[in-house]
Design a protein around this motif. Structure first.
Motif, short mmCIF file in Angstrom:
data_model
loop_
_atom_site.label_atom_id
_atom_site.label_comp_id
_atom_site.label_asym_id
_atom_site.label_seq_id
_atom_site.Cartn_x
_atom_site.Cartn_y
_atom_site.Cartn_z
N GLU A 306 30.16 -33.02 -6.69
CA GLU A 306 29.94 -34.90 -6.03
C GLU A 306 31.32 -35.01 -5.16
N GLN A 307 32.56 -34.33 -5.52
CA GLN A 307 33.23 -34.39 -4.94
C GLN A 307 33.32 -34.11 -3.04
N GLY A 308 32.83 -33.33 -3.13
CA GLY A 308 32.57 -32.21 -1.14
C GLY A 308 32.69 -30.56 -2.03
N ARG A 309 32.71 -29.73 -1.99
CA ARG A 309 33.08 -28.66 -2.63
C ARG A 309 32.08 -27.66 -2.92
N PHE A 310 32.07 -27.16 -1.81
CA PHE A 310 31.08 -26.13 -1.20
C PHE A 310 30.32 -25.19 -2.74
N THR A 311 28.86 -25.35 -2.93
CA THR A 311 28.60 -24.46 -4.41
C THR A 311 27.72 -23.32 -4.46
N GLY A 312 26.66 -23.75 -3.67
CA GLY A 312 26.03 -22.86 -4.09
C GLY A 312 24.81 -22.70 -2.39
N ILE A 313 23.48 -22.23 -3.10
CA ILE A 313 22.35 -22.32 -1.80
C ILE A 313 20.81 -22.14 -2.46
N ILE A 314 20.47 -22.84 -1.72
CA ILE A 314 19.23 -23.54 -2.63
C ILE A 314 17.93 -22.68 -2.67
N VAL A 315 17.99 -22.06 -3.20
CA VAL A 315 16.31 -21.06 -3.67
C VAL A 315 15.05 -21.40 -4.76
N GLY A 316 14.11 -22.29 -3.80
CA GLY A 316 13.18 -23.03 -5.08
C GLY A 316 13.58 -24.03 -6.27
N ARG A 317 14.00 -23.58 -7.40
CA ARG A 317 14.26 -24.54 -8.08
C ARG A 317 15.82 -24.32 -8.37
N GLU A 318 16.72 -23.40 -8.34
CA GLU A 318 17.46 -22.60 -8.53
C GLU A 318 18.58 -23.28 -7.49
N ILE A 319 19.59 -22.94 -7.67
CA ILE A 319 21.01 -22.57 -7.35
C ILE A 319 21.84 -21.36 -7.19
N VAL A 320 21.72 -20.81 -5.98
CA VAL A 320 21.88 -19.46 -5.71
C VAL A 320 23.48 -19.83 -5.74
N SER A 321 24.47 -19.05 -6.63
CA SER A 321 26.21 -20.01 -6.90
C SER A 321 26.99 -19.14 -5.37
N ARG A 322 28.22 -19.46 -5.26
CA ARG A 322 28.72 -18.64 -4.10
C ARG A 322 29.39 -17.41 -4.36
N GLN A 323 29.01 -17.39 -5.36
CA GLN A 323 29.81 -15.81 -6.04
C GLN A 323 28.69 -14.87 -5.57
N ARG A 324 27.56 -15.10 -5.51
CA ARG A 324 26.52 -14.52 -5.23
C ARG A 324 26.08 -14.86 -4.06
N VAL A 325 26.54 -15.49 -2.95
CA VAL A 325 27.08 -16.13 -1.67
C VAL A 325 27.71 -14.90 -0.96
N ALA A 326 28.82 -15.01 -1.67
CA ALA A 326 29.47 -14.19 -1.18
C ALA A 326 29.72 -12.60 -1.80
N GLN A 327 28.49 -12.28 -2.08
CA GLN A 327 28.13 -10.73 -2.01
C GLN A 327 27.53 -10.15 -0.62
N LEU A 328 27.32 -10.90 0.10
CA LEU A 328 26.39 -11.01 1.20
C LEU A 328 27.27 -10.08 2.90
N PHE A 329 28.45 -10.51 2.27
CA PHE A 329 29.43 -10.37 3.77
C PHE A 329 30.28 -9.09 2.86
N LYS A 330 30.12 -7.96 1.67
CA LYS A 330 30.69 -6.95 0.79
C LYS A 330 30.69 -6.44 2.13
N LYS A 331 29.20 -5.92 2.65
CA LYS A 331 29.21 -5.03 3.86
C LYS A 331 27.81 -4.96 4.57
N GLU A 332 28.21 -5.69 6.07
CA GLU A 332 27.11 -6.14 7.29
C GLU A 332 26.58 -4.92 7.19
N GLU A 333 25.18 -4.90 6.82
CA GLU A 333 24.25 -4.14 7.32
C GLU A 333 22.76 -3.87 6.92
N VAL A 334 21.42 -4.48 6.85
CA VAL A 334 20.26 -4.75 6.99
C VAL A 334 19.65 -3.54 6.20
N LYS A 335 19.73 -3.72 5.02
CA LYS A 335 18.84 -2.52 3.76
C LYS A 335 17.28 -2.60 4.11
#
Length: 335
Positions: A306-335
């Protein structure tokens, strides 16, 4: 005297560095405004199709599977005829939380979950050829009836022009089917056939003047659970008018009020419109689940506190946390 002057300059430099560091830290921790939230969101269009290669050369383009994963809905010599469209939202993201590092990266959600046909390519090709022959037989019969109508009726009769237009379209479909059947017939039975699922991504956003812009992107990584997808612009440059969010390392999962950025109607193919503008959608979160209707905010929509801090991404009825989002950047190559 010289040492005192040198010490003075060192103190001044230290103060300047502290002020700059404080200003930079304040800027990184500054909460995102409503306008910034809207600028961080984009529409992601995924075009998908199957491509059949014979000895490394593309021969046919096919759309999604039907009839028990044994036949394709569309077989064509033209790639754009086999395209299937799907839409999701996306959020421009920095790779590192503490300094600008977007370089055209955007986090979205996979929209294409199709699987490859389990049947051997040669057997599949023969089935497709048989199906196309049956379709050609039906079109030839239909074409004969339509042309008979044109021969026995006058151009002044009601419906004549409609039938004439149908004849033109039918003749075009017949010619395309014959070319496709001919190509299948020329494929060597001993050729090495490979059926590949292909994707192309286009991201739509609005510039500072409100004009719709598009940019082509390539996938660079997928999350382990295959839900999240990291894209990057072909140029590896972030559009000037968008705002990249950062996934701060501490947890942002808190129950209570939230806001999401949505492109209303995007989740419904009949209402999907790439020209639509983002809107702020209020909602609530409880145990990583939200209460926002999919018609308001599609998969991939960025979520903020509510204050304006990014917290995650909507996937279905769930919110994927920003920690899981950050894991995408650990190794940038399509698997």
């Amino acid at each position: 005297m010289f040492s005192k002057r040198s010490l003075c300059w060192k103190i001044i430099a230290l103060v300047v560095l502290v002020v700059l560091a404080g200003a930079f830290l304040t800027w990184r921790l500054w909460l995102t405004s409503a306008d910034g939230m809207r600028r961080s969101a984009a529409i992601v269009q995924c075009r998908s199709w199957y491509q059949l290669n014979a000895d490394g050369q593309p021969q046919l383009y096919l759309s999604e599977l039907q009839q028990g994963d044994t036949l394709f809905r569309k077989v064509s010599l033209h790639r754009d005829s086999a395209w299937q469209y799907a839409y999701a939202e996306g959020c421009w993201m920095n790779r590192f939380a503490w300094f600008p590092s977007c370089l055209g990266r955007l986090v979205t959600v996979r929209t294409d979950t199709a699987t490859l046909c389990r049947m051997g390519p040669h057997i599949l090709l023969q089935r497709e050829r048989k199906m196309l022959m049956n379709r050609l037989k039906g079109l030839l019969s239909e074409d004969s009836e339509l042309k008979y109508y044109l021969r026995v009726h006058s151009v002044r009769d009601n419906g004549y022009q409609t039938i004439a237009s149908l004849v033109v379209r039918t003749d075009s479909a017949i010619a395309d089917l014959r070319r496709t059947i001919k190509v299948i017939g020329r494929i060597n039975p001993r050729a090495h056939l490979v059926l590949t699922r292909m994707h192309a991504y286009t991201v739509f956003y609005h510039n500072a003047n409100g004009r719709l812009k598009r940019v082509y992107c390539l996938p660079v990584n997928r999350h382990a659970d295959k839900q999240l997808l990291l894209l990057q612009t072909v140029s590896r440059l972030k559009p000037l008018s968008v705002l990249a969010e950062s996934a701060m390392p501490w947890s942002g999962d808190t129950d209570g009020a939230l806001v999401a950025v949505g492109f209303e109607g995007l989740s419904e193919p009949a209402f999907a419109d790439t020209t639509s503008h983002p809107v702020i959608i209020p909602g609530r979160q409880r145990h990583s689940r939200h209460d926002i209707a999919p018609i308001q905010a599609a998969n991939g929509a960025p979520v903020f506190s509510e204050q304006g801090r990014f917290t995650g991404i909507i996937v279905g009825r769930e919110i994927v946390s920003r920690q899981r989002v950050a894991q995408l950047f650990k190794k940038e190559e399509v698997k």
